[in-house]
Structures are given as C-alpha cells and as structure tokens.
Design a protein around this motif. Sequence first.
Motif, mmCIF file in Angstrom:
data_model
loop_
_atom_site.group_PDB
_atom_site.id
_atom_site.type_symbol
_atom_site.label_atom_id
_atom_site.label_comp_id
_atom_site.label_asym_id
_atom_site.label_seq_id
_atom_site.Cartn_x
_atom_site.Cartn_y
_atom_site.Cartn_z
ATOM 1 N N GLY A 1 0.821 -1.213 0.000
ATOM 2 C CA GLY A 1 0.000 0.000 0.000
ATOM 3 C C GLY A 1 0.849 1.255 0.000
ATOM 4 O O GLY A 1 0.547 2.230 -0.689
ATOM 5 N N VAL A 2 1.930 1.235 0.779
ATOM 6 C CA VAL A 2 2.848 2.375 0.804
ATOM 7 C C VAL A 2 3.492 2.552 -0.569
ATOM 8 O O VAL A 2 3.607 3.667 -1.084
ATOM 9 C CB VAL A 2 3.935 2.181 1.880
ATOM 10 N N ALA A 3 3.898 1.430 -1.177
ATOM 11 C CA ALA A 3 4.499 1.503 -2.511
ATOM 12 C C ALA A 3 3.541 2.105 -3.515
ATOM 13 O O ALA A 3 3.919 2.913 -4.364
ATOM 14 C CB ALA A 3 4.930 0.105 -2.963
ATOM 15 N N GLU A 4 2.248 1.747 -3.400
ATOM 16 C CA GLU A 4 1.261 2.283 -4.329
ATOM 17 C C GLU A 4 1.047 3.777 -4.101
ATOM 18 O O GLU A 4 0.822 4.528 -5.048
ATOM 19 C CB GLU A 4 -0.062 1.529 -4.173
ATOM 20 N N THR B 1 -2.245 11.592 9.237
ATOM 21 C CA THR B 1 -2.377 10.499 8.281
ATOM 22 C C THR B 1 -2.074 9.193 8.996
ATOM 23 O O THR B 1 -1.072 9.079 9.712
ATOM 24 C CB THR B 1 -1.406 10.675 7.102
ATOM 25 N N ILE B 2 -2.943 8.205 8.800
ATOM 26 C CA ILE B 2 -2.785 6.902 9.436
ATOM 27 C C ILE B 2 -2.595 5.857 8.345
ATOM 28 O O ILE B 2 -3.457 5.668 7.494
ATOM 29 C CB ILE B 2 -4.020 6.545 10.289
ATOM 30 N N LEU B 3 -1.461 5.184 8.357
ATOM 31 C CA LEU B 3 -1.181 4.098 7.416
ATOM 32 C C LEU B 3 -1.344 2.779 8.159
ATOM 33 O O LEU B 3 -0.628 2.505 9.118
ATOM 34 C CB LEU B 3 0.229 4.215 6.849
ATOM 35 N N THR B 4 -2.281 1.959 7.716
ATOM 36 C CA THR B 4 -2.537 0.690 8.391
ATOM 37 C C THR B 4 -1.647 -0.401 7.812
ATOM 38 O O THR B 4 -1.472 -0.510 6.600
ATOM 39 C CB THR B 4 -4.002 0.275 8.238
ATOM 40 N N LEU C 1 -7.111 8.202 6.570
ATOM 41 C CA LEU C 1 -6.834 6.800 6.870
ATOM 42 C C LEU C 1 -6.561 6.066 5.559
ATOM 43 O O LEU C 1 -7.412 6.038 4.670
ATOM 44 C CB LEU C 1 -8.025 6.170 7.599
ATOM 45 N N GLN C 2 -5.367 5.471 5.424
ATOM 46 C CA GLN C 2 -4.983 4.813 4.179
ATOM 47 C C GLN C 2 -4.329 3.474 4.460
ATOM 48 O O GLN C 2 -3.636 3.290 5.457
ATOM 49 C CB GLN C 2 -4.014 5.695 3.375
ATOM 50 N N TYR C 3 -4.535 2.547 3.528
ATOM 51 C CA TYR C 3 -3.913 1.225 3.635
ATOM 52 C C TYR C 3 -2.439 1.331 3.259
ATOM 53 O O TYR C 3 -2.080 1.884 2.224
ATOM 54 C CB TYR C 3 -4.608 0.244 2.686
#
Length: 581
Positions: A376-379, A536-539, A566-568
Amino acid sequence: MGKRAINGSDFAGMALLGADLLKRNAEQVNALNVFPVPDGDTGTNMNLTMTSGITELKNKQSAHLGKTAEALSKGLLMGARGNSGVILSQLFRGFSKSLAHAEEATAIDIAVALQHGVDMAYKAVVKPVEGTILTVAKEAARHAVQFARRNTEVLELMKEVHQKAYDALQKTPDLLPILKQVGVVDSGGQGLVYIYEGFVQSLSGNSEIVDHFISEAAPADVYVPQPVRHTDLLSAQAKLETLDIEFFYDMEFFIKRNIPGASAAFFDESAYKKALSKDGDSILVITDDDLIKVHVHSRKPGDVFNLSVPYGELTDMHILNMREQHRELLEEEVHQTTVNLSAAELLAGQAIDNRPTEQAFERAPYGMITVALGDGVAELFRSSDVDIVLSGGQTMNPSTEDFVKAIEALSANHIFIFPNNSNIILAAEQAVELTERSVTVIPTKTIPQGIAAVLAFKEDETAERNKEWMISAASTVVSGQITKAVRDTTIDGIEITEGHYIGIKEKAIVTSEAELLEACKALLASMLEEEGDIVTILTGEGSTDDISASLSEWIGEHYSDLEIELQYGGQPLYPYIFAVE
C-alpha cells in the motif's frame, strides 16, 4: 469429404474457439498497438468485445445459423470497446445480416457474408485507414469470394481466409508508415487473424473447448497454423511520443432513441459525423434500430456529449485519457520488473538487464526513486509519480549497488532518491558517488517524510529549488510508528515488556502498552503536543478495522479540528504508521 455447409452449432463452435484464441493472445496484441494511438489496449478491447458476443451467443443457442450469427452480432455491438472492438462488431454485423434467414451456409454464402461485413465496417468508419484491421478483413473477404467460386468445402475456404488475412497482416507496415517506423504489424489485424485461426481449428476438429452445443466431430485433418511474425513487441508504444496523441479522450457511449415520454431530434447521421470530426477522429457511428453506438477520439468530451444529448438518452458512457494510458505503459515497460523488488532481486540484476534500451526514450526531466515497506505504501508513492519503488525497511535495506542499478534504469536527466530510513541514507549517498548521472538524495528518515517530500516536487522548477522545497516539506512532518517489543528493557525511563506495543516518535520511544489501541493513543498524544492540521494513518499488518475506527473516533473527540486521512499501507512489523502535519 469435408463440410459443404455449416449450421448454427458449427458457427457457435467456431466463434468460441476464435474468442478463446484471441483471449489467450490478448497481451501479445496489446504489445503491437501503436495506431491510431499507442495506448496498448487493442487486445484487451477486442477480447472484451468478443467475450460480450460469446455471452449473448450462449444465451441464445440455436442450430439456425442466422439466429446464432445474429446473437453473436448483438452481443458484439453491445460490448464493443475501442476502435478495434467497434470495427470487429461491424464485421460480424454485416456477416449476420447477410445470413439472417439461412439455417445453413455454404462456402460461397460465408464468403459473401464476409464481404458484407467488410462493407458495413468501412461504412461505419468516417475516415477508413488502410494498413489496419479493415485492410486485413478486406483482403481476406475478397479472396474468399474468388476461392469459393471453385471450391465448395467450408474448411478449405476458412484456411484460405486465414492465410490471406495473415499475408495481408504482414503487409500492413507497407501501408501505414507508423507501423513500419515502430517495426510491428497492425494490432487489430493481428487480433482478427487469431479469430480466423480459431475458426479453422474448430472446423478442423482441433478444439480444446468442450461445449454442449459445438457440432459433431469435424474431419480428422487437423490444421496447423503458421506462426505470426511480430518484432520488438516490448517497446512498440515506447517509440512514440505521448504528446503526439492529439485527440486524447477515447469516448464510447450509446444514444437511446424513442424513449417513452421523451422527445428526440431527427438524427442526421452524416451531419452528426461531420460535427464530431471538427475536433475529433477515429469516429464510428452505428445506428441499430432505436440505438446509436458512438465511438470517437476527441479533445473536448463535453462538446461531444452536448452534441449528442438532443438525439436521445446517453447510456454506457466510457471515457479514457489515452495520454495517461500511454504514460502508464511507458512507466510499466521501464520498471515492469524493478517495481517493488526486494534488494536481493535487484542485486541479482533481474529486470534491470531486461529493460528496454534508453535510446528508445527521450529522457524525462526528472525521475524519482524511493524505498518503501508494504504494497500500500508503494502504491502511494507510485500514484505520486515515483518511478522506482525499492523494497526496504528495518530488516531489508537496499545496498549501494541496488541504488546504482535503479539509477541506471531510469531515463531521466536528474534523479531524486528518498531513502525514508536513516539506515539507508548512507548507501544512497554512496551510490551517487558511483554513478555519472545527476542525482540528489533527499535525506528522508521515515515513510511520512518521504511522502511529504514527493508531494512537494514541482516538475517545472529547477533541481536545486525542488531539493529545498522537498527537504523543507519533510521537516514539517512529525512521524510515529507502532511496533512490538522483542525483549524486556528500560529506555529513557520507560519500562518495556516483550510482546507489548511500543510507540516511536521520530527516533524516541515514548510509550509501551499491552494493548495496541492504547499504544496508538499514547503515541498520537505525544505527536500532537505541538498541534497540527492533518493526521495520516497508514494501516499495516496487525491493524484491524475496529481499532482503526476506534482510533479515528478518539481523534475526533480529543482533536476536533484535526483532519484525518486513513490509508492502507500494508507494511509488515508496524501495525500503524502516523504522520502529523
């Protein structure tokens, strides 16, 4: 003796195998696609079109050839996608109309029907271009009519149709300069050759598809098709410039006429096409009873819709930006095996060695390389125009050599690197010393800093100004992350228990809690001591929807003015990564 006539069941089998062969080779057809625009989707569009036709055909099974052909034609028309798909639908529309009342069709009937299909397809296209699927279909149909006059076997006819289509396909580069320039044959023509090849294989009894309405066993002489010639498939679209796509909005829609209670203006097809051509090309307009199918490449999609609304209700509207498609193709081609690779894979030299030669591209002004942990971070980085995402993090740090390989893979005048981890900065800086390329390392130490820096990039500014802005943007972000403690210890007066959740603000551990939600709250409270506007919240792995919802609710209660994103992220080791700006 071979078949002298086919019925609806025979034709259904031919269509099924033709569609299957096209589907299995759709990516190969995509790779050839450079005309009318190099958007690399001809195979996909033809496959979707045929799939729609086959679905309708299966729903209306019949031994009556005319009814079977009509069902296929209707499905093709309703599902037609792109230039090639619409033209394909018209080839079979003319074919079906020619055989509308026929229970069976002889070789000469089929040949005449193929010619009717060609006539209808040429009529539908406002400006027919030779060297395309139209030419391949035309040459094959013309030969079919001549051959059927002296040979009455359907299988022999279809062998000739396929062979002539293949021969015509090989000549398309001589008719369309852009094909010769790039070194490929026409993609739509190639798709049609695959369909005809499937027809031949079905009639030869060489079908791997088992379907309850395919006709009885055909003759045992199995036909072996010739291989299709295509060259330099990987970089076909890359040899053309994105900005050369003049009419870059690909539009498809239906106009429904005679809607009960609604009024529609008289439809003058000729005037409508002329109006579309003022600011568009690749125009196809098909009138079928109370339905009008429209396909056009335009610079002004709003004008196209405004022009069409008076004639009825618009449905099934699709718009694609073909410049965007082309850019994505180029990015995928350059980095198809470098994106998200592990450091070990890059070290082995995979993908970099297989990339297209840089001479096939005009260098971009800037390129960006980043390190990320989690899909998800890569995307997130890729969606922000980062070119190469190296897999990295606490347990897998890219080496200097990995960075050098990535730098050499990019076709850009100046390259920015975002390490996103303090342990990786030195390796990135050493890579700069080992390459002659122009490279700047932005010393980001966390994922949130990297994202902030990338978003601050401005393509129309100098490298030095971009460096200043990106470093400044990274410095305004407060980063935090949650992970599990691996042993009992005491750090800065905080008692840490193995298996508990620890909260890390920048480099400092600020909390240790048995419960994940409580650790998140404590960490965020520390991060928000100096306030902020956005969190920002990265799950990542270990996060849950319930905890994320509870955390968002807690933020809303205690920091009501704070905007929450909120992001994956998908990152391992860290259930949550936070950024406060």
